[in-house]
Design a protein around this motif. Sequence first.
Motif, PDB file in Angstrom:
ATOM      1  N   ASP A 331      64.028 -41.500  44.772  1.00 27.70           N
ATOM      2  CA  ASP A 331      62.931 -41.904  45.660  1.00 27.70           C
ATOM      3  C   ASP A 331      62.315 -40.670  46.297  1.00 27.70           C
ATOM      4  OD1 ASP A 331      61.206 -43.494  47.251  1.00 27.70           O
ATOM      5  OD2 ASP A 331      62.760 -45.014  47.492  1.00 27.70           O
ATOM      6  N   GLY A 332      61.211 -40.881  46.973  1.00 26.90           N
ATOM      7  CA  GLY A 332      60.549 -39.777  47.646  1.00 26.90           C
ATOM      8  C   GLY A 332      59.238 -40.226  48.235  1.00 26.90           C
ATOM      9  N   PHE A 333      58.581 -39.309  48.908  1.00 26.91           N
ATOM     10  CA  PHE A 333      57.285 -39.598  49.510  1.00 26.91           C
ATOM     11  C   PHE A 333      56.337 -38.459  49.192  1.00 26.91           C
ATOM     12  CE2 PHE A 333      54.045 -39.101  52.711  1.00 26.91           C
ATOM     13  CZ  PHE A 333      53.568 -40.389  52.884  1.00 26.91           C
ATOM     14  N   GLY A 334      55.185 -38.817  48.673  1.00 28.92           N
ATOM     15  CA  GLY A 334      54.112 -37.867  48.441  1.00 28.92           C
ATOM     16  C   GLY A 334      52.837 -38.650  48.207  1.00 28.92           C
ATOM     17  N   THR A 335      51.717 -38.052  48.483  1.00 23.93           N
ATOM     18  CA  THR A 335      50.429 -38.701  48.270  1.00 23.93           C
ATOM     19  C   THR A 335      49.563 -37.800  47.408  1.00 23.93           C
ATOM     20  OG1 THR A 335      49.309 -37.697  50.171  1.00 23.93           O
ATOM     21  CG2 THR A 335      50.620 -39.687  50.597  1.00 23.93           C
ATOM     22  N   THR A 336      48.442 -38.331  46.958  1.00 20.87           N
ATOM     23  CA  THR A 336      47.517 -37.518  46.172  1.00 20.87           C
ATOM     24  C   THR A 336      47.097 -36.274  46.945  1.00 20.87           C
ATOM     25  OG1 THR A 336      46.704 -39.572  45.182  1.00 20.87           O
ATOM     26  CG2 THR A 336      45.364 -37.607  44.845  1.00 20.87           C
ATOM     27  N   GLU A 337      47.048 -36.400  48.268  1.00 17.39           N
ATOM     28  CA  GLU A 337      46.598 -35.281  49.099  1.00 17.39           C
ATOM     29  C   GLU A 337      47.696 -34.260  49.361  1.00 17.39           C
ATOM     30  OE1 GLU A 337      44.444 -39.040  50.605  1.00 17.39           O
ATOM     31  OE2 GLU A 337      46.436 -38.486  49.882  1.00 17.39           O
ATOM     32  N   THR A 338      48.968 -34.627  49.138  1.00 20.05           N
ATOM     33  CA  THR A 338      50.047 -33.756  49.597  1.00 20.05           C
ATOM     34  C   THR A 338      50.895 -33.268  48.428  1.00 20.05           C
ATOM     35  OG1 THR A 338      51.479 -35.677  50.087  1.00 20.05           O
ATOM     36  CG2 THR A 338      50.059 -34.856  51.859  1.00 20.05           C
ATOM     37  N   ASN A 339      52.150 -33.646  48.417  1.00 19.07           N
ATOM     38  CA  ASN A 339      53.113 -33.156  47.449  1.00 19.07           C
ATOM     39  C   ASN A 339      54.379 -33.967  47.674  1.00 19.07           C
ATOM     40  OD1 ASN A 339      54.726 -31.167  45.776  1.00 19.07           O
ATOM     41  ND2 ASN A 339      52.831 -30.011  45.986  1.00 19.07           N
ATOM     42  N   LEU A 340      55.477 -33.606  47.050  1.00 18.64           N
ATOM     43  CA  LEU A 340      56.745 -34.284  47.321  1.00 18.64           C
ATOM     44  C   LEU A 340      57.311 -33.702  48.614  1.00 18.64           C
ATOM     45  CD1 LEU A 340      58.822 -36.364  46.198  1.00 18.64           C
ATOM     46  CD2 LEU A 340      60.100 -34.377  45.355  1.00 18.64           C
ATOM     47  N   VAL A 341      56.922 -34.291  49.733  1.00 21.62           N
ATOM     48  CA  VAL A 341      57.323 -33.747  51.034  1.00 21.62           C
ATOM     49  C   VAL A 341      58.658 -34.297  51.507  1.00 21.62           C
ATOM     50  CG1 VAL A 341      54.964 -33.267  51.742  1.00 21.62           C
ATOM     51  CG2 VAL A 341      55.944 -35.487  52.252  1.00 21.62           C
ATOM     52  N   PRO A 351      69.653 -46.002  49.352  1.00 20.21           N
ATOM     53  CA  PRO A 351      68.718 -47.119  49.186  1.00 20.21           C
ATOM     54  C   PRO A 351      68.022 -47.486  50.491  1.00 20.21           C
ATOM     55  CG  PRO A 351      70.715 -47.558  47.960  1.00 20.21           C
ATOM     56  CD  PRO A 351      70.974 -46.308  48.759  1.00 20.21           C
ATOM     57  N   GLY A 352      66.698 -47.622  50.386  1.00 17.80           N
ATOM     58  CA  GLY A 352      65.899 -47.953  51.558  1.00 17.80           C
ATOM     59  C   GLY A 352      65.352 -46.746  52.288  1.00 17.80           C
ATOM     60  N   SER A 353      65.712 -45.538  51.845  1.00 18.20           N
ATOM     61  CA  SER A 353      65.245 -44.321  52.499  1.00 18.20           C
ATOM     62  C   SER A 353      64.333 -43.525  51.574  1.00 18.20           C
ATOM     63  CB  SER A 353      66.423 -43.435  52.916  1.00 18.20           C
ATOM     64  OG  SER A 353      67.154 -44.019  53.975  1.00 18.20           O
ATOM     65  N   LEU A 354      63.369 -42.834  52.185  1.00 17.92           N
ATOM     66  CA  LEU A 354      62.468 -41.972  51.433  1.00 17.92           C
ATOM     67  C   LEU A 354      63.108 -40.638  51.128  1.00 17.92           C
ATOM     68  CD1 LEU A 354      59.244 -42.599  53.552  1.00 17.92           C
ATOM     69  CD2 LEU A 354      59.774 -43.566  51.307  1.00 17.92           C
ATOM     70  N   GLY A 355      64.111 -40.265  51.919  1.00 16.23           N
ATOM     71  CA  GLY A 355      64.790 -39.003  51.712  1.00 16.23           C
ATOM     72  C   GLY A 355      64.658 -38.095  52.916  1.00 16.23           C
ATOM     73  N   GLN A 356      64.957 -36.824  52.680  1.00 14.57           N
ATOM     74  CA  GLN A 356      64.870 -35.794  53.703  1.00 14.57           C
ATOM     75  C   GLN A 356      63.717 -34.857  53.382  1.00 14.57           C
ATOM     76  OE1 GLN A 356      69.094 -34.757  52.912  1.00 14.57           O
ATOM     77  NE2 GLN A 356      69.368 -34.903  55.121  1.00 14.57           N
ATOM     78  N   VAL A 357      63.372 -34.022  54.348  1.00 18.27           N
ATOM     79  CA  VAL A 357      62.263 -33.088  54.154  1.00 18.27           C
ATOM     80  C   VAL A 357      62.622 -32.084  53.062  1.00 18.27           C
ATOM     81  CG1 VAL A 357      60.776 -31.372  55.239  1.00 18.27           C
ATOM     82  CG2 VAL A 357      61.542 -33.360  56.548  1.00 18.27           C
ATOM     83  N   VAL A 358      61.716 -31.911  52.124  1.00 20.30           N
ATOM     84  CA  VAL A 358      61.900 -30.992  51.002  1.00 20.30           C
ATOM     85  C   VAL A 358      61.584 -29.573  51.466  1.00 20.30           C
ATOM     86  CG1 VAL A 358      61.034 -30.388  48.700  1.00 20.30           C
ATOM     87  CG2 VAL A 358      61.376 -32.792  49.324  1.00 20.30           C
ATOM     88  N   ASP A 359      62.294 -28.590  50.902  1.00 19.64           N
ATOM     89  CA  ASP A 359      62.040 -27.190  51.248  1.00 19.64           C
ATOM     90  C   ASP A 359      60.563 -26.855  51.054  1.00 19.64           C
ATOM     91  OD1 ASP A 359      64.690 -26.813  51.804  1.00 19.64           O
ATOM     92  OD2 ASP A 359      65.168 -25.790  49.914  1.00 19.64           O
ATOM     93  N   GLY A 360      60.016 -26.150  52.030  1.00 19.76           N
ATOM     94  CA  GLY A 360      58.609 -25.760  51.968  1.00 19.76           C
ATOM     95  C   GLY A 360      57.692 -26.685  52.732  1.00 19.76           C
ATOM     96  N   PHE A 361      58.259 -27.738  53.322  1.00 21.80           N
ATOM     97  CA  PHE A 361      57.439 -28.716  54.044  1.00 21.80           C
ATOM     98  C   PHE A 361      58.026 -28.992  55.423  1.00 21.80           C
ATOM     99  CE2 PHE A 361      57.079 -29.498  49.518  1.00 21.80           C
ATOM    100  CZ  PHE A 361      55.706 -29.469  49.341  1.00 21.80           C
TER     101      PHE A 361
END
Length: 570
Positions: A331-341, A351-361
């Motif tokens: 899983d993860g979170f990112g939008t067309t405007e951003t990245n895999l943040v 399960p049920g979580s988007l995750g933690q902040v990715v390095d660089g964000f």
Amino acid sequence: MLIGQDAVLTGHDAVLTGSGWAERDIPLTVPALLRRRAEQRGDAPLLRVGPVRLSYRQTAERAAGMAGALAARGIRAGDRVAALCGNRIELLELFLGCAWLGAVVVPLNTALRGASLRDPLHRARANALLVERTMCDEALAVAGPLPLWVLDADAAAPDPASAGLIEAAPIEAAPIEAAPIEPAPVAPGDTVAILFTSGTTGPSRGVCCPHGQLVQWGRTVGRALELTPDDVLHTNLPLFHTNALNAFLQAVVAGASFSLGTRFSASRFFTDAADAGATVTYLLGAMVNMVMSGPPSPADRAHRVTKALAPASPENLCVPFAERFGVRLVDGFGTTETNLVLGTGVGHARPGSLGQVVDGFTARVVDERGRDAPDGQPGELLVRTALPYGFASGYWDDPEHTAERFRDGWFHTGDRVVRDGDGWFRFVDRIKDVIRRRGENISSYEVEQVLLRHPGVSEAAVFAVPSELAEDEVMAVLVPTPDNHLDLAEVAAHCTRELPYFAVPRYLELADALPKTPTGKVRKHHLRLTGVTPQTWDRHPAGRRSQHTDSALSTHQSEGRSQRPESEAT
């Protein structure tokens, strides 16, 4: 320092290891990256699209040849070339040719018709439109004098009568490779693609994606998926969507192979993946439900896929999906405007979580006044990046919306999330989808998750409809599992057991399918417009709606649920 086409992230030279390319100096433009990989990987396979198979070297040669063909048609650096076609090798070649030339590709949603096609096409001020023969009539109706480059030109010519009053659009055969040219001196911040958003809550807007952003997407997701040169990445999501385009860049960054399917089929999903020899694939949350809803089959395990990038995976299906198919959902979170943040990574799912902040964000959760919300309290997700050119540069020809969303150094996502004390993030809702009832804020996402735990519900969409009390009522449209005849009163009872009283849907309605974009997003604005219909089941059958509310709702009742557009992803 980042300068011109050969701008890189400083570091050591590339070394091919057992775990992939251990390099920090990845070029931040598409042509420079492709050239480097062609030198390193040579005849190793890169592309598989239908019967076409191309190595890294051949792909770079095709890019240079397509750039030459575009230049021969008068396309110059900065020009925009739109495309209205499905997942075909020609669309990937157009993308690479534009990138090589310094032009901009504008891939359009193939479901667009009439005004919904005219608007992004004209706003992009395209210099030409590459179009499939089967979509030529729709393009002629809105193109005006815009040149049409028609694929499959050897098929029957377009019927001029079908174009209505439009007679000025010149029709030409699609360009084919010409003499190769050297890549233009593009910079990482130069726009390489304009991707129009799905417009699930309003008009679509063109996101300006620079070279550097797409390469950074390839790096961040590649790390999350732990890609190696031995991987085969297979997707059947549409190329006008950031997910599929970025999957190609993930393959190039990792030195892996990329397989492009034509369209999503739940019943053939793993059969198609097996045919492609895939080790990695891609799903959106709704698609996880669709694949799981199918009957068990020998194809469930007759494949090489071990992991799938699956944003917004339903919490209750992550473990059953892995047990049934042998595939771990990342899983993860990112939008067309951003990245895999935000991301979970392989083997680190919650399960049920988007995750933690990715390095660089960096990420913040803020309340309505822009103050940092305490852990455990919902608020809007704001993100920013320290990666060079890690985000989009803004919205095409829309400085006001750009300033609104990219302000104070942060991108305002419009998503309502919760940050837990250990740094994991959970999605709550789109801010526009929050329902206000009985003085309480209700997350449509949380209600949907409860509905999806009912064994007879395959898909669910929850949204607000007007109440006689000048607030919202909760309505849900449900797609039953195959051969299931849902008892809506029993579904309401299930919700009563699982939800606070104020969040239990008042209105329930059955549908064969939910209206979706071709990328699988539910068109909730369409559901809200349609609202309550004569087929809607009311938990309060006596009804307490005022004449005013009934009148407001009746505007769309005549449409009926049967006229909802079906998703191209189904």
